[in-house]
Design a protein around this motif. Sequence first.
Motif, PDB file in Angstrom:
ATOM      1  N   MET A   1      17.069   1.824   2.735  1.00 56.40           N
ATOM      2  CA  MET A   1      18.166   2.767   2.551  1.00 56.40           C
ATOM      3  C   MET A   1      18.889   2.941   3.870  1.00 56.40           C
ATOM      4  O   MET A   1      18.281   3.169   4.892  1.00 56.40           O
ATOM      5  CB  MET A   1      17.622   4.106   2.043  1.00 56.40           C
ATOM      6  CG  MET A   1      18.705   5.136   1.748  1.00 56.40           C
ATOM      7  SD  MET A   1      17.980   6.684   1.160  1.00 56.40           S
ATOM      8  CE  MET A   1      17.142   6.107  -0.302  1.00 56.40           C
TER       9      MET A   1
ATOM     10  N   ARG B   1      12.585   0.677   3.794  1.00 54.19           N
ATOM     11  CA  ARG B   1      12.496   1.185   2.425  1.00 54.19           C
ATOM     12  C   ARG B   1      11.821   2.555   2.377  1.00 54.19           C
ATOM     13  O   ARG B   1      12.010   3.307   1.423  1.00 54.19           O
ATOM     14  CB  ARG B   1      11.716   0.204   1.557  1.00 54.19           C
ATOM     15  CG  ARG B   1      12.432  -1.120   1.368  1.00 54.19           C
ATOM     16  CD  ARG B   1      11.531  -2.163   0.733  1.00 54.19           C
ATOM     17  NE  ARG B   1      12.284  -3.386   0.482  1.00 54.19           N
ATOM     18  CZ  ARG B   1      12.529  -3.890  -0.731  1.00 54.19           C
ATOM     19  NH1 ARG B   1      12.054  -3.292  -1.790  1.00 54.19           N
ATOM     20  NH2 ARG B   1      13.225  -5.002  -0.867  1.00 54.19           N
ATOM     21  N   TYR B   2      11.017   2.848   3.370  1.00 59.10           N
ATOM     22  CA  TYR B   2      10.283   4.111   3.407  1.00 59.10           C
ATOM     23  C   TYR B   2      10.641   4.943   4.638  1.00 59.10           C
ATOM     24  O   TYR B   2       9.974   5.926   4.930  1.00 59.10           O
ATOM     25  CB  TYR B   2       8.773   3.835   3.411  1.00 59.10           C
ATOM     26  CG  TYR B   2       8.331   2.934   2.280  1.00 59.10           C
ATOM     27  CD1 TYR B   2       8.298   3.397   0.965  1.00 59.10           C
ATOM     28  CD2 TYR B   2       7.958   1.612   2.518  1.00 59.10           C
ATOM     29  CE1 TYR B   2       7.903   2.581  -0.080  1.00 59.10           C
ATOM     30  CE2 TYR B   2       7.569   0.783   1.486  1.00 59.10           C
ATOM     31  CZ  TYR B   2       7.541   1.267   0.194  1.00 59.10           C
ATOM     32  OH  TYR B   2       7.151   0.446  -0.848  1.00 59.10           O
TER      33      TYR B   2
ATOM     34  N   GLU C   1      17.855  -4.733   6.398  1.00 53.97           N
ATOM     35  CA  GLU C   1      16.882  -5.808   6.196  1.00 53.97           C
ATOM     36  C   GLU C   1      17.423  -7.134   6.709  1.00 53.97           C
ATOM     37  O   GLU C   1      16.717  -7.897   7.373  1.00 53.97           O
ATOM     38  CB  GLU C   1      16.522  -5.912   4.710  1.00 53.97           C
ATOM     39  CG  GLU C   1      15.831  -4.666   4.174  1.00 53.97           C
ATOM     40  CD  GLU C   1      15.625  -4.719   2.682  1.00 53.97           C
ATOM     41  OE1 GLU C   1      15.991  -5.747   2.077  1.00 53.97           O
ATOM     42  OE2 GLU C   1      15.092  -3.752   2.116  1.00 53.97           O
TER      43      GLU C   1
ATOM     44  N   THR D   1      10.071  -4.162   5.088  1.00 51.81           N
ATOM     45  CA  THR D   1       9.406  -3.144   4.269  1.00 51.81           C
ATOM     46  C   THR D   1       9.649  -1.751   4.812  1.00 51.81           C
ATOM     47  O   THR D   1       9.828  -0.791   4.051  1.00 51.81           O
ATOM     48  CB  THR D   1       7.894  -3.420   4.217  1.00 51.81           C
ATOM     49  OG1 THR D   1       7.662  -4.718   3.671  1.00 51.81           O
ATOM     50  CG2 THR D   1       7.178  -2.389   3.364  1.00 51.81           C
TER      51      THR D   1
ATOM     52  N   HIS E   1       1.131  -0.939  -1.569  1.00 51.23           N
ATOM     53  CA  HIS E   1       1.853  -0.952  -2.839  1.00 51.23           C
ATOM     54  C   HIS E   1       1.133  -0.182  -3.934  1.00 51.23           C
ATOM     55  O   HIS E   1       1.642  -0.089  -5.059  1.00 51.23           O
ATOM     56  CB  HIS E   1       2.107  -2.392  -3.277  1.00 51.23           C
ATOM     57  CG  HIS E   1       3.111  -3.104  -2.420  1.00 51.23           C
ATOM     58  ND1 HIS E   1       4.460  -3.013  -2.615  1.00 51.23           N
ATOM     59  CD2 HIS E   1       2.958  -3.889  -1.324  1.00 51.23           C
ATOM     60  CE1 HIS E   1       5.100  -3.721  -1.703  1.00 51.23           C
ATOM     61  NE2 HIS E   1       4.211  -4.263  -0.910  1.00 51.23           N
TER      62      HIS E   1
ATOM     63  N   HIS F   1       3.448   5.145   3.646  1.00 53.35           N
ATOM     64  CA  HIS F   1       3.881   3.764   3.437  1.00 53.35           C
ATOM     65  C   HIS F   1       4.322   3.112   4.737  1.00 53.35           C
ATOM     66  O   HIS F   1       3.983   1.951   5.012  1.00 53.35           O
ATOM     67  CB  HIS F   1       5.017   3.723   2.417  1.00 53.35           C
ATOM     68  CG  HIS F   1       4.601   4.071   1.023  1.00 53.35           C
ATOM     69  ND1 HIS F   1       4.492   5.360   0.592  1.00 53.35           N
ATOM     70  CD2 HIS F   1       4.249   3.267  -0.022  1.00 53.35           C
ATOM     71  CE1 HIS F   1       4.096   5.363  -0.676  1.00 53.35           C
ATOM     72  NE2 HIS F   1       3.948   4.116  -1.072  1.00 53.35           N
TER      73      HIS F   1
END
Length: 409
Positions: free
Chosen positions: A1, A324-325, A134, A321, A381, A210
């Motif tokens: 995000m 995303r968190y 990313e 990854t 995950h 995460h």
Amino acid sequence: MSVEQSVSPPRARGFVAAMIAMGAMAVTVFLGLPEIVGQMARQWGFSESVLGLIVFADIVGNTVGALIVAFYLGRVPVRWTLAGSVALAVLGNLLTPFAPDAAACMALRFLAGLGSGGMSGVATRYLSYTRHAERDLGLMMLGQNLWSSLLLALLLPATGQWKGATGSFQFTAAVLAVFLLLIVYFGRKEALVHQGAETRSASGLVSPAHALLALGAMLMLYLGAGMVWTFVERVGKDAGFEHGFISNSLGAANLLAMPACALAPQLMKWGGLRLWSLVLLAGCGACSVGLGWLQSPVAYAGLVAGFLVTWSAAAVLLLATIPRYDAVGRYATLGPGVLGLGFGLGALVAGVVAEHSSMPLALALAGGACGVAALLYAVLHHVPLPSVRPLNQDPRPEPVSGPHQATSP
């Protein structure tokens, strides 16, 4: 995000490219370790365990530098943070050849690493703000592979022939000094952390569990990488291969790793982030173990290439990854420090194990570290996501209207 529009002012053209370049080249010594370690051994006669300690001091400096940027310099103008980081990196590299003993060399490598870690932290933090975080983080990894290829195949061997390890450290200082010019991209009072980022963090758009699991997987991946990459030149030398063949193998491996980095974001579309991350981590571990059982030059070249391709691509996916968190980039800022810490610990452990036991055992331990990285990533995950509410939304539930309105007990 992405939170680029909320937390970052408009940037001049070329800003993202400049951050990618700084993120790739700030870790020049790290990327050139196979050649630089050999040069230090030849010029100064350090043993494997001492070399491991020197590398560890450099990497700890990188880790501390990234941590300071992430947690203590958020309110300091970025111009000062970047200028100070560049100054430390340049000074540490220029003074390293004049160290009177191994202890002084370790202290100076820590100083240089402190500056490099600060530069990497600034670059990674701003890249995590971009609209395509990313992709841009992947391009930074791609740039690192390209730069590593040039270093190992051409630049560092040339500086080594010129002045040995002394020439390589002076060359590194000259390269890093150029990034002082990037202060023009930042406002005079612009700080690294913006109020908008803190608001989003408080609103639940960051999942520490995460992000920390992803960082843990990266730590273990680079622990294994440090065991292998620091002494990969010695592995070939012990097998009886010529120095020219070893250098060419390392350069070719980096060339092969570049398209792997470029294709890594596409792998998420073809089979999912989780699947390919686990496959690449397993492949990295297998190549690490295989290097301990060399039989031919072809096997050495193939396993080095396989290791670097899987390591680089896995690192891209693990870095991808975190955003995303982590919408504000705080955990992404820790990325260079975590990677450096893992690599430094790996170099230290491999040096001790190789000197007191055997290199195949050190390589087997590297494979085990990659296995632990895969395990942590699989667990990531299965951890439930925290609940997320929109910004500025009242956390209290809306009252029920009409005749069936709820009453308080």
